[in-house]
Design a protein around this motif. Structure first.
Motif, PDB file in Angstrom:
ATOM      1  N   VAL A 215       0.551   3.446  56.394  1.00 48.33           N
ATOM      2  CA  VAL A 215       1.504   2.844  55.453  1.00 48.33           C
ATOM      3  C   VAL A 215       2.835   3.586  55.504  1.00 48.33           C
ATOM      4  O   VAL A 215       3.909   2.977  55.653  1.00 48.33           O
ATOM      5  CB  VAL A 215       0.934   2.870  54.015  1.00 48.33           C
ATOM      6  CG1 VAL A 215       2.006   2.468  53.012  1.00 48.33           C
ATOM      7  CG2 VAL A 215      -0.263   1.945  53.898  1.00 48.33           C
ATOM      8  N   LEU A 216       2.795   4.920  55.396  1.00 44.24           N
ATOM      9  CA  LEU A 216       4.032   5.698  55.342  1.00 44.24           C
ATOM     10  C   LEU A 216       4.809   5.622  56.658  1.00 44.24           C
ATOM     11  O   LEU A 216       6.044   5.564  56.658  1.00 44.24           O
ATOM     12  CB  LEU A 216       3.702   7.166  55.018  1.00 44.24           C
ATOM     13  CG  LEU A 216       3.176   7.414  53.599  1.00 44.24           C
ATOM     14  CD1 LEU A 216       2.752   8.869  53.436  1.00 44.24           C
ATOM     15  CD2 LEU A 216       4.227   7.053  52.561  1.00 44.24           C
ATOM     16  N   SER A 217       4.089   5.614  57.786  1.00 37.85           N
ATOM     17  CA  SER A 217       4.790   5.573  59.076  1.00 37.85           C
ATOM     18  C   SER A 217       5.367   4.189  59.368  1.00 37.85           C
ATOM     19  O   SER A 217       6.285   4.067  60.170  1.00 37.85           O
ATOM     20  CB  SER A 217       3.849   6.001  60.210  1.00 37.85           C
ATOM     21  OG  SER A 217       2.713   5.167  60.242  1.00 37.85           O
ATOM     22  N   SER A 218       4.843   3.138  58.725  1.00 31.41           N
ATOM     23  CA  SER A 218       5.354   1.776  58.954  1.00 31.41           C
ATOM     24  C   SER A 218       6.394   1.371  57.911  1.00 31.41           C
ATOM     25  O   SER A 218       7.295   0.570  58.201  1.00 31.41           O
ATOM     26  CB  SER A 218       4.204   0.760  58.909  1.00 31.41           C
ATOM     27  OG  SER A 218       3.158   1.121  59.763  1.00 31.41           O
ATOM     28  N   LEU A 219       6.258   1.920  56.714  1.00 32.31           N
ATOM     29  CA  LEU A 219       7.040   1.442  55.568  1.00 32.31           C
ATOM     30  C   LEU A 219       8.545   1.585  55.770  1.00 32.31           C
ATOM     31  O   LEU A 219       9.313   0.636  55.546  1.00 32.31           O
ATOM     32  CB  LEU A 219       6.598   2.213  54.324  1.00 32.31           C
ATOM     33  CG  LEU A 219       7.139   1.720  52.987  1.00 32.31           C
ATOM     34  CD1 LEU A 219       6.705   0.291  52.735  1.00 32.31           C
ATOM     35  CD2 LEU A 219       6.635   2.620  51.857  1.00 32.31           C
ATOM     36  N   ALA A 220       8.990   2.763  56.199  1.00 32.20           N
ATOM     37  CA  ALA A 220      10.425   3.020  56.293  1.00 32.20           C
ATOM     38  C   ALA A 220      11.109   2.045  57.252  1.00 32.20           C
ATOM     39  O   ALA A 220      12.155   1.457  56.927  1.00 32.20           O
ATOM     40  CB  ALA A 220      10.647   4.467  56.744  1.00 32.20           C
ATOM     41  N   SER A 221      10.517   1.843  58.424  1.00 37.76           N
ATOM     42  CA  SER A 221      11.118   0.937  59.410  1.00 37.76           C
ATOM     43  C   SER A 221      11.109  -0.503  58.908  1.00 37.76           C
ATOM     44  O   SER A 221      12.089  -1.238  59.088  1.00 37.76           O
ATOM     45  CB  SER A 221      10.364   1.026  60.729  1.00 37.76           C
ATOM     46  OG  SER A 221      10.423   2.330  61.241  1.00 37.76           O
ATOM     47  N   LEU A 222      10.014  -0.915  58.276  1.00 37.41           N
ATOM     48  CA  LEU A 222       9.934  -2.281  57.763  1.00 37.41           C
ATOM     49  C   LEU A 222      11.009  -2.541  56.711  1.00 37.41           C
ATOM     50  O   LEU A 222      11.643  -3.600  56.700  1.00 37.41           O
ATOM     51  CB  LEU A 222       8.548  -2.529  57.159  1.00 37.41           C
ATOM     52  CG  LEU A 222       7.436  -2.915  58.136  1.00 37.41           C
ATOM     53  CD1 LEU A 222       6.103  -2.988  57.412  1.00 37.41           C
ATOM     54  CD2 LEU A 222       7.743  -4.236  58.808  1.00 37.41           C
ATOM     55  N   ILE A 223      11.212  -1.570  55.822  1.00 33.00           N
ATOM     56  CA  ILE A 223      12.255  -1.730  54.794  1.00 33.00           C
ATOM     57  C   ILE A 223      13.618  -1.917  55.449  1.00 33.00           C
ATOM     58  O   ILE A 223      14.416  -2.776  55.052  1.00 33.00           O
ATOM     59  CB  ILE A 223      12.263  -0.500  53.857  1.00 33.00           C
ATOM     60  CG1 ILE A 223      11.010  -0.499  52.979  1.00 33.00           C
ATOM     61  CG2 ILE A 223      13.510  -0.501  52.980  1.00 33.00           C
ATOM     62  CD1 ILE A 223      10.843   0.752  52.145  1.00 33.00           C
ATOM     63  N   ARG A 224      13.911  -1.124  56.470  1.00 38.50           N
ATOM     64  CA  ARG A 224      15.203  -1.221  57.157  1.00 38.50           C
ATOM     65  C   ARG A 224      15.372  -2.590  57.822  1.00 38.50           C
ATOM     66  O   ARG A 224      16.425  -3.203  57.738  1.00 38.50           O
ATOM     67  CB  ARG A 224      15.324  -0.114  58.221  1.00 38.50           C
ATOM     68  CG  ARG A 224      15.306   1.285  57.684  1.00 38.50           C
ATOM     69  CD  ARG A 224      16.506   1.574  56.813  1.00 38.50           C
ATOM     70  NE  ARG A 224      17.755   1.419  57.540  1.00 38.50           N
ATOM     71  CZ  ARG A 224      18.939   1.350  56.962  1.00 38.50           C
ATOM     72  NH1 ARG A 224      19.019   1.403  55.640  1.00 38.50           N
ATOM     73  NH2 ARG A 224      20.019   1.235  57.668  1.00 38.50           N
ATOM     74  N   TYR A 225      14.311  -3.072  58.485  1.00 36.09           N
ATOM     75  CA  TYR A 225      14.407  -4.372  59.159  1.00 36.09           C
ATOM     76  C   TYR A 225      14.610  -5.499  58.152  1.00 36.09           C
ATOM     77  O   TYR A 225      15.447  -6.392  58.355  1.00 36.09           O
ATOM     78  CB  TYR A 225      13.146  -4.630  59.990  1.00 36.09           C
ATOM     79  CG  TYR A 225      13.103  -3.859  61.274  1.00 36.09           C
ATOM     80  CD1 TYR A 225      14.118  -3.985  62.229  1.00 36.09           C
ATOM     81  CD2 TYR A 225      12.057  -2.996  61.555  1.00 36.09           C
ATOM     82  CE1 TYR A 225      14.086  -3.275  63.403  1.00 36.09           C
ATOM     83  CE2 TYR A 225      12.009  -2.287  62.744  1.00 36.09           C
ATOM     84  CZ  TYR A 225      13.023  -2.421  63.663  1.00 36.09           C
ATOM     85  OH  TYR A 225      12.985  -1.718  64.834  1.00 36.09           O
ATOM     86  N   ILE A 226      13.839  -5.480  57.056  1.00 36.11           N
ATOM     87  CA  ILE A 226      13.962  -6.544  56.044  1.00 36.11           C
ATOM     88  C   ILE A 226      15.332  -6.480  55.391  1.00 36.11           C
ATOM     89  O   ILE A 226      15.988  -7.511  55.189  1.00 36.11           O
ATOM     90  CB  ILE A 226      12.829  -6.411  54.999  1.00 36.11           C
ATOM     91  CG1 ILE A 226      11.487  -6.725  55.660  1.00 36.11           C
ATOM     92  CG2 ILE A 226      13.067  -7.335  53.825  1.00 36.11           C
ATOM     93  CD1 ILE A 226      10.283  -6.470  54.779  1.00 36.11           C
ATOM     94  N   ARG A 227      15.791  -5.288  55.065  1.00 35.84           N
ATOM     95  CA  ARG A 227      17.115  -5.141  54.443  1.00 35.84           C
ATOM     96  C   ARG A 227      18.203  -5.696  55.355  1.00 35.84           C
ATOM     97  O   ARG A 227      19.055  -6.493  54.932  1.00 35.84           O
ATOM     98  CB  ARG A 227      17.380  -3.659  54.147  1.00 35.84           C
ATOM     99  CG  ARG A 227      18.763  -3.370  53.607  1.00 35.84           C
ATOM    100  CD  ARG A 227      19.035  -1.871  53.541  1.00 35.84           C
ATOM    101  NE  ARG A 227      20.384  -1.599  53.072  1.00 35.84           N
ATOM    102  CZ  ARG A 227      21.440  -1.553  53.865  1.00 35.84           C
ATOM    103  NH1 ARG A 227      21.303  -1.797  55.166  1.00 35.84           N
ATOM    104  NH2 ARG A 227      22.651  -1.314  53.355  1.00 35.84           N
ATOM    105  N   ASN A 228      18.218  -5.294  56.619  1.00 35.24           N
ATOM    106  CA  ASN A 228      19.272  -5.735  57.537  1.00 35.24           C
ATOM    107  C   ASN A 228      19.210  -7.247  57.774  1.00 35.24           C
ATOM    108  O   ASN A 228      20.254  -7.910  57.850  1.00 35.24           O
ATOM    109  CB  ASN A 228      19.143  -4.993  58.871  1.00 35.24           C
ATOM    110  CG  ASN A 228      19.447  -3.510  58.723  1.00 35.24           C
ATOM    111  OD1 ASN A 228      20.099  -3.092  57.772  1.00 35.24           O
ATOM    112  ND2 ASN A 228      18.949  -2.697  59.633  1.00 35.24           N
TER     113      ASN A 228
END
Length: 343
Positions: A215-228
């Protein structure tokens, strides 16, 4: 009258679903040449591995009391029985025949047929990786959307900083950090393994640390992709038009903006799923989790050709299905792609 309504519903359902089934069937047919090329590459790599595969399979205790002539005769007999005396091209088709009949061979390292354990290893990997990724995705959606809607606010800046820290931390570091905190210091979670040999701790506590790392290793990148993706969509004219019509902000964001922002997110998910399983080697090794990553690492160390070819084939099929998921996902969220591809 009631029967006519029921038949009408079934006809509508069939008209909706059948084009997708037809499209998936066509895509699977297009994947066949790719499967053949990948299988040739995997088979060639396995054949090029150093060492004699027959010597690797034979138990030294079996030939311990044999004379040198008997030992050589036994090895040659085994070579014929297992088909290693045949040309490479014949062995390739024999390998395909075994794969299609779900006969994946014998594991030298585990000393038993691969069919007996490969299913449990696949399920263990799915339990950790898919559950971890779904949790990460469900958490990332609201955070990424809110960060895009409130762009350049304090909330967005905090999310951006935390995301960048999360992206820069490797998964093995997170794993070791969680083990140190929850297992060594607080002593509330087990270090590794999948079940308690004493039967004291419930099984689910063994899932917490591996899933948390995923979860922690995937979460940060997913947030960035969804935000952008959301920031780009929110600039579109139809979003301004929707707001000008007086639609509620939630309707504008979730029904109009987020649906269109899903296209780049689906692309990322498609590429991410195979990478998630490949990258789980480190996580599974740290937590001694019996999944496909740990099995591949073990097969490579022991030159276990049968297991290695099976695991590589699993990752190849997983990648192809991820691409199929991306194609179908595009058609589901984008009417233009649906009109062009699904008829």
């Amino acid at each position: 009258m009631e029967d006519e309504k029921q038949q009408g519903k079934l006809r509508t359902l069939f008209d909706t679903v059948f084009p997708y089934i037809k499209y998936i069937g066509n895509r699977l047919l297009h994947l066949l040449p790719v499967v053949i090329i990948i299988s040739i590459v995997i088979f060639t790599l396995i054949q090029l591995m150093p060492g004699d595969p027959i010597l690797a399979m034979i138990n030294p205790e079996t030939t311990a009391n044999m004379t040198e002539e008997q030992r050589i005769a036994y090895i040659e007999t085994m070579r014929k029985v297992l088909g290693y005396d045949k040309p490479v091209i014949v062995r390739y088709f024999l390998w395909w025949k075994d794969v299609l009949t779900a006969n994946f061979g014998y594991s030298v390292a585990l000393n038993k047929p691969i069919n007996e354990f490969i299913g449990s290893y696949i399920m263990n990997s799915f339990k950790v990786n898919i559950v971890g990724f779904i949790i990460a995705f469900l958490i990332a959606i609201p955070i990424g959307i809110k960060s895009a809607v409130r762009k350049n606010t304090r909330y967005d800046k905090i999310v951006t900083v935390v995301s960048m820290i999360g992206i820069s931390l490797p998964s093995f570091f997170m794993a070791l950090l969680l083990v140190l905190l929850f297992s060594a210091v607080l002593r509330i979670l087990p270090f590794s393994g999948m079940v308690d040999p004493r039967g004291v701790r419930p099984e689910y506590v063994y899932y917490i640390l591996p899933v948390s790392v995923i979860v922690l290793s995937s979460l940060a990148s997913l947030i960035r992709y969804i935000r952008n993706a959301m920031i780009e969509v929110l600039k579109a004219d139809y979003i301004r038009t929707s707001r000008a019509k007086g639609l509620a902000e939630k309707v504008v964001i979730y029904r109009h903006a987020f649906k269109n922002a899903l296209i780049p997110v689906i692309t990322i998910i498609g590429f991410w799923i195979p990478a998630l399983f490949g990258g789980s080697i480190i996580v599974e090794k740290i937590f001694a989790w019996p999944g496909m990553g740990l099995l591949m690492n073990q097969a490579y160390q022991f030159k276990d050709r049968g297991v290695l070819s099976t695991v590589l084939l699993f990752f190849a099929v997983l990648t192809l299905f991820a691409n199929l998921f991306v194609d179908v996902g595009y058609a589901l969220v984008d009417p233009r792609i649906k009109a062009r591809r699904i008829k």
